[in-house]
Design an enzyme around this catalytic site. Structure first.
Site, mmCIF file in Angstrom:
data_model
loop_
_atom_site.group_PDB
_atom_site.id
_atom_site.type_symbol
_atom_site.label_atom_id
_atom_site.label_comp_id
_atom_site.label_asym_id
_atom_site.label_seq_id
_atom_site.Cartn_x
_atom_site.Cartn_y
_atom_site.Cartn_z
ATOM 1 N N ALA A 30 -29.421 43.479 133.510
ATOM 2 C CA ALA A 30 -30.118 44.033 134.668
ATOM 3 C C ALA A 30 -30.957 42.984 135.403
ATOM 4 C CB ALA A 30 -30.993 45.197 134.227
ATOM 5 N N HIS A 127 -20.817 48.671 130.258
ATOM 6 C CA HIS A 127 -21.481 49.973 130.335
ATOM 7 C C HIS A 127 -20.989 50.814 131.504
ATOM 8 C CE1 HIS A 127 -24.985 48.095 127.829
ATOM 9 N NE2 HIS A 127 -23.957 48.426 127.099
ATOM 10 N N CYS A 135 -13.291 62.457 134.973
ATOM 11 C CA CYS A 135 -13.243 63.555 134.005
ATOM 12 C C CYS A 135 -13.345 62.979 132.592
ATOM 13 C CB CYS A 135 -11.935 64.316 134.172
ATOM 14 S SG CYS A 135 -11.641 65.535 132.869
ATOM 15 N N CYS A 160 -13.293 69.120 136.507
ATOM 16 C CA CYS A 160 -12.078 68.418 136.896
ATOM 17 C C CYS A 160 -11.067 69.385 137.516
ATOM 18 C CB CYS A 160 -11.482 67.760 135.653
ATOM 19 S SG CYS A 160 -9.889 66.985 135.913
ATOM 20 N N ASN A 226 -33.459 33.598 131.125
ATOM 21 C CA ASN A 226 -34.167 34.874 131.210
ATOM 22 C C ASN A 226 -35.654 34.606 131.355
ATOM 23 O OD1 ASN A 226 -33.533 37.767 131.061
ATOM 24 N ND2 ASN A 226 -34.978 37.795 129.357
ATOM 25 N N ILE A 244 -33.964 33.909 138.131
ATOM 26 C CA ILE A 244 -32.520 33.657 138.156
ATOM 27 C C ILE A 244 -32.060 33.019 139.471
ATOM 28 C CG2 ILE A 244 -30.271 34.830 138.165
ATOM 29 C CD1 ILE A 244 -31.687 36.774 136.060
#
Ligand code: NAD
Ligand code: ZN
Length: 260
Positions: A30, A127, A135, A160, A226, A244
């Site tokens: 993130a 993710h 569906c 669905c 980071n 970054i």
């Protein structure tokens, strides 16, 4: 584990690492999207300080929870659509284009790597992707716009059209199994690289955070960029503690070693 906080020096060192690598992997979290205005989870003011996550079991069990999940997804879709890829995303795209980076493995669900120009085939979305829905039973796709219209019309979470199953945003919720094909692709990329660069991840979310470890054990160099410390800093060859865009951004400029 050498650690560097001066952004210009960090940028140069990182460019050198990329230039020396035969096959690099960039692993993002993130943190690469905060400079596009999308909050991360664990920084102060991050998403966790504002709301509790929705568990997959809750989504399956309760219509109330499903409707709350959809409301969040629709807000998120607008937030993603309003965001633009930033210097970090552009640098990653440039490194892929130059053939330096063989794969981008991301925990992000915002689609900004692709919007910066990385081909769908070169991105592994561990993710999922918050700009799509499908569906849960037959995987038939549904757009978020269609889902929003369905809820506005019926007040109920969409089903669905093909099989009647529950439709859900195409992200991996807490407690939901990881997508096997993405896990396999991330594993293959991690084992097939000689440089693994973590960008903007707290490295506390598993199993995703296992990939830098896997690459490291397999002999790849490990670099972590980071703002805050991560549990893997001690195992890294190089830790860069900066913003970054400032560190990665210059790598997109012509004339740096990595841009060939
Ligand atoms: P995280 O929130 O746990 O960690 C982000 C890390 O990035 C933090 O350690 C922070 O210090 C660092 N960071 C933030 N902005 C930075 C900057 N400009 N420069 C340098 N470092 C910066 O995020 P994570 O490790 O990706 O794990 C959280 C989970 O959150 C993932 O599963 C991901 O799917 C999800 N998530 C995704 C998005 C998105 O798609 N943009 C946003 C929020 C959460
Ligand atoms: Zn279905």
């Amino acid at each position: 584990m050498p650690m560097l906080a001066d952004p210009q020096a960090a940028s140069r060192l990182l460019a050198e690492r990329f230039a020396a690598a035969a096959r690099a992997v960039v692993f993002t979290g993130a943190g690469i999207s905060t400079e596009s205005g999308i909050p991360d989870f664990r920084s102060p003011g991050g998403i966790w300080s504002r709301m509790k996550p929705i568990e997959f079991a809750g989504f399956l069990a309760s219509e109330e929870v499903r409707l709350e999940d959809w409301r969040r997804r629709f807000r998120m879709r607008r937030e993603f659509a309003a965001a633009e890829p930033n210097a970090g995303h552009r640098a990653v795209a440039r490194l892929v284009e130059a053939g330096v980076v063989a794969a981008v493995v991301t925990q992000n669900i915002d689609g900004l790597h692709q919007r910066a120009g990385v081909a769908e085939d070169d991105v592994v979305e561990l993710h999922g992707n918050g700009t799509r829905a499908a569906c849960l039973d037959c995987a038939a796709p549904m757009s978020l716009e269609a889902a929003e219209a369905a809820i506005a019309a019926s007040g109920r979470a969409p089903r669905c059209a093909a099989c009647g199953g529950l439709v859900k945003a195409a992200i991996v919720s807490f407690g939901q199994p990881m997508p096997p094909s993405e896990m396999a692709r991330a594993r293959a990329a991690s084992l097939d690289c000689d440089l693994f660069v973590v960008v903007g991840s707290s490295l506390v979310v598993h199993p995703a955070a296992g990939f830098p470890e896997l690459a490291r054990r397999n002999g790849a160099g490990l670099v972590i960029l980071n703002r805050e410390p991560t549990p893997l800093d001690g195992a890294a060859d190089l830790v860069l503690r900066g913003a970054i865009g400032e560190v990665l951004g210059p790598l997109a400029a012509p004339g740096t070693p990595a841009s060939g």
